[in-house]
Scaffold this active site. Structure first.
Site, PDB file in Angstrom:
ATOM      1  CE  LYS A 220      -6.289  -0.116   1.995  1.00 43.25           C
ATOM      2  NZ  LYS A 220      -6.957  -0.767   3.118  1.00 43.25           N
TER       3      LYS A 220
ATOM      4  CD  GLU B  52      -2.720   1.303   2.507  1.00 43.81           C
ATOM      5  OE1 GLU B  52      -2.540   0.480   3.430  1.00 43.81           O
ATOM      6  OE2 GLU B  52      -3.579   2.194   2.558  1.00 43.81           O
TER       7      GLU B  52
HETATM    8  P1  13P Z   1      -9.091   4.406   4.813  1.00 41.41           P
HETATM    9  O1  13P Z   1     -10.066   3.745   3.885  1.00 41.41           O
HETATM   10  O2  13P Z   1      -9.737   4.979   6.029  1.00 41.41           O
HETATM   11  O3  13P Z   1      -8.172   5.329   4.112  1.00 41.41           O
HETATM   12  O4  13P Z   1      -8.173   3.251   5.388  1.00 41.41           O
HETATM   13  C1  13P Z   1      -7.720   2.274   4.561  1.00 41.41           C
HETATM   14  C2  13P Z   1      -6.429   1.790   5.062  1.00 41.41           C
HETATM   15  O5  13P Z   1      -6.262   0.628   5.333  1.00 41.41           O
HETATM   16  C3  13P Z   1      -5.337   2.750   5.184  1.00 41.41           C
HETATM   17  O6  13P Z   1      -4.163   2.067   5.469  1.00 41.41           O
END
Ligand code: 13P
Length: 613
Positions: free
Chosen positions: A501, A459
């Site tokens: 992500k 991510e």
């Molecule tokens: P949000 O959807 O609140 O941005 O969180 C997703 C997430 O896992 C951030 O690391």
């Protein structure tokens, strides 16, 4: 005795054996024979006519011969003592033309829509077979019935002319406990049977079969119905996948026109065929991480991010005067995990270490509880952001001892992990150094995960908070993704077993000119298409502080710009959970209202995975 209600059309197959002995055939320049034929009884170009029942009556026959209590919805037809007895007024006709031992069929033009009558006694299973012609109204009626009767299971054999992406059909697929198809669909649910031209595949196993036209003129349509009903009957009777495949194969290989075998005859016949069942090629070549990634990316579902670290939860609770203690954190997470139908909308849940060790109401760990609901548990394994020395920019820590932690999480039952790197977009940042370093760390983390048979979610988040334009976001997200995939390639990460992500591509939260959903859809689709390799296991979005509705609308816009080489879905924390937190207020008396608020967001986001244009 298990009750099965069949939804389908009774079809009468009228076999006309065309007469070669007359000279009514014309031969064209390609050597193909043509015949003008009228079904008004005045032309007698056939010399033999046999009528047999097909369609839903095959399903009825096979299931009855398996000793099950089967009926056809809205049709007073029965199968008693080896005899099918039907009501002619509800019968559709097909004409099967036979010549030189080959067949082709013509469907009567006025095929009626399928009857659906609400059953007076509720069945154990509803089986929609491939003879069914369903319009959106009848699908709605069936779904309504199933909603009211959650105990009733659904098997759905999708007709090959049906578009599985049509909204009403998709609803049925999602509700189905067993899906059967003659086309290779992505596995929509775990229980999926594929009937190919020469193979039947189920549960990563396959068995070969042949349609010997020459011997008995059975049409492929009827043969497929025989296979599907045999598989379903065997599964309902509790047979394992190997036994089910062998029974189906034995039944189709011995089937004659309108004549399938009883279960006990089949059971005696199958022993010689055991060698024919083998793992599918897919199964043989797919690694554990690729398989997990595929399950996580089940079409129509998303991933819930319930992995806020202690600090993030503290801020949330503090803003609502909720005590930040272990019990409240546990009760908060419990709301999400115990929401009805969770498994219909999410394939996985990302947990924080503390939550993974906490107990569900039944005394099992949350990890075990989620697994028992068919939801894959995942774990956040990064340990937060720290500043690069002498810089305001940050990198993500947590590589120390990671292999040992991953081994423990795997043993606990977790099958995927998440690691977040964060980049702020300002005039000076992110620097090349920060992008490079974080992507190297992400690749190290991904390598450790795959070595532990855990799917890494990588991510790299470009944070929404900023005053940048959408063009700046396009350029920066593209650069980050290019660097990330170069690093993943260097460390030989198996892309099919890895999930990205990422932020949606839009203007920063403090930018005067906010991006419309259409702009977000187009920009995000373009960046992903151009910078994410097609072999990747899947792409999921974070919500990043967008409002609940904005995140869903933008997701819908991205979907509308699909399809993509990978499944694209949501993995929100805030945009899924915030309304539930507002409803709960730290008081378990509000838990049901909170669950409803959460379910509403799940449904809205799952709907946003279906195209509207
Ligand atoms: P949000 O959807 O609140 O941005 O969180 C997703 C997430 O896992 C951030 O690391």
């Amino acid at each position: 005795m298990k009750k099965i209600l069949i939804v389908g059309n009774v079809i009468k197959d009228v076999y006309l054996r065309l007469d070669n002995r007359n000279n009514a055939f014309e031969t064209d320049q390609n050597g193909i024979n043509w015949l003008d034929i009228a079904f008004n009884g005045s032309n007698h170009y056939y010399y033999n006519r046999v009528s047999i029942y097909g369609g839903a009556s095959i399903s009825l026959e096979v299931l009855s011969r398996f000793g099950l209590d089967a009926k056809i919805s809205g049709t007073p037809a029965t199968f008693i003592d080896g005899q099918f007895i039907a009501n002619e007024t509800r019968t559709n006709y097909r004409y099967i033309l036979c010549r030189d031992d080959n067949t082709s069929h013509i469907e009567a033009s006025d095929t009626a829509p399928t009857a659906w009558e609400v059953p007076t006694v509720s069945p154990d299973w509803i089986y929609i077979d491939s003879s069914a012609i369903l319009n959106p109204t009848s699908v709605n009626n069936i779904i309504n019935y199933l909603d009211l009767n959650q105990r009733v299971k659904l098997a759905y054999f999708i007709n090959r002319k049906t578009n599985p992406n049509a909204t009403h059909i998709f609803e049925l697929i999602r509700r189905a406990n067993l899906v059967i198809s003659t086309k290779h669909l992505e596995p929509i649910i775990d229980n999926y049977i594929y009937i190919g031209k020469n193979s039947i595949e189920y549960s990563d196993l396959q068995v070969g079969w042949e349609l010997s036209n020459k011997r008995d003129l059975l049409t492929r349509f009827s043969a497929n119905l025989t296979i599907a009903a045999s598989m379903l009957g065997a599964i309902i009777l509790g047979k394992n996948p190997t036994e089910s495949l062998l029974l189906a194969r034995a039944n189709i290989q011995s089937a004659k026109l309108s004549n399938t075998a009883n279960l006990n005859t089949l059971e005696q016949n199958i022993t010689d065929d055991y060698y024919r069942v083998k793992p599918t090629a897919k199964e043989q070549t797919m690694s554990e991480v690729a398989e997990t990634a595929k399950k996580l990316m089940a079409p129509g579902k998303g991933i819930l991010a319930a992995d806020e670290s202690g600090g993030s939860i503290h801020k949330k609770f503090e803003s609502m005067n909720i005590p930040d203690d272990e019990q409240h954190r546990r009760d908060y997470r419990n709301i999400f995990f115990t929401t009805p139908d969770l498994e219909k909308y999410v394939s996985g849940v990302i947990l924080f270490d503390e939550t993974a060790r906490q107990l569900a109401d039944n005394g099992k760990t949350f990890v075990e509880y989620l697994n028992s609901r068919g939801v894959i548990p995942g774990i956040k394994v990064d340990q937060g952001l720290v500043n690069f020395e002498g810089s305001d920019e940050k990198y993500t820590q947590g590589l120390d001892g990671l292999p040992e932690r991953l081994a423990e999480y795997y043993a606990m039952g977790a099958r995927f992990a998440k690691w977040r790197a964060a980049f702020e977009l300002t005039e000076k940042t992110p620097s090349d150094m920060a992008i490079q370093k974080n992507c190297e760390i992400l690749a190290d983390y991904a390598r450790d995960c795959q070595a532990a048979n855990i799917v890494p979610i990588v991510e790299p988040e470009l944070v929404y908070d900023g005053d940048y334009t959408i063009e700046q976001n396009i350029a920066t997200t593209s650069k980050i993704l290019d660097t990330l995939f170069a690093e993943l390639a260097k460390k030989q990460i198996e892309l099919a077993g890895c999930i990205l992500k990422v932020n949606m591509v839009l203007a920063g939260k403090r930018q005067d000119e906010q991006s419309s959903a259409d702009e977000v859809g187009v920009a995000t689709a373009k960046v992903l298409r151009e910078h994410v390799p097609a072999e990747l296991g899947g792409v999921v979005f974070l919500s990043g502080g967008q409002s609940v509705v904005q995140a869903t609308d933008n997701l819908q816009a991205v979907t509308n710009n699909g399809p993509f080489p990978w499944t694209v879905t949501f993995s929100f924390a805030r945009a899924l959970q915030d309304p539930a937190l507002q409803a709960w207020k730290g008081n378990n008396a509000n838990a049901d209202t909170a669950r409803e608020a959460f379910l509403e967001r799940l449904i809205a986001n799952a709907n946003a995975l279906k195209k509207t244009s």
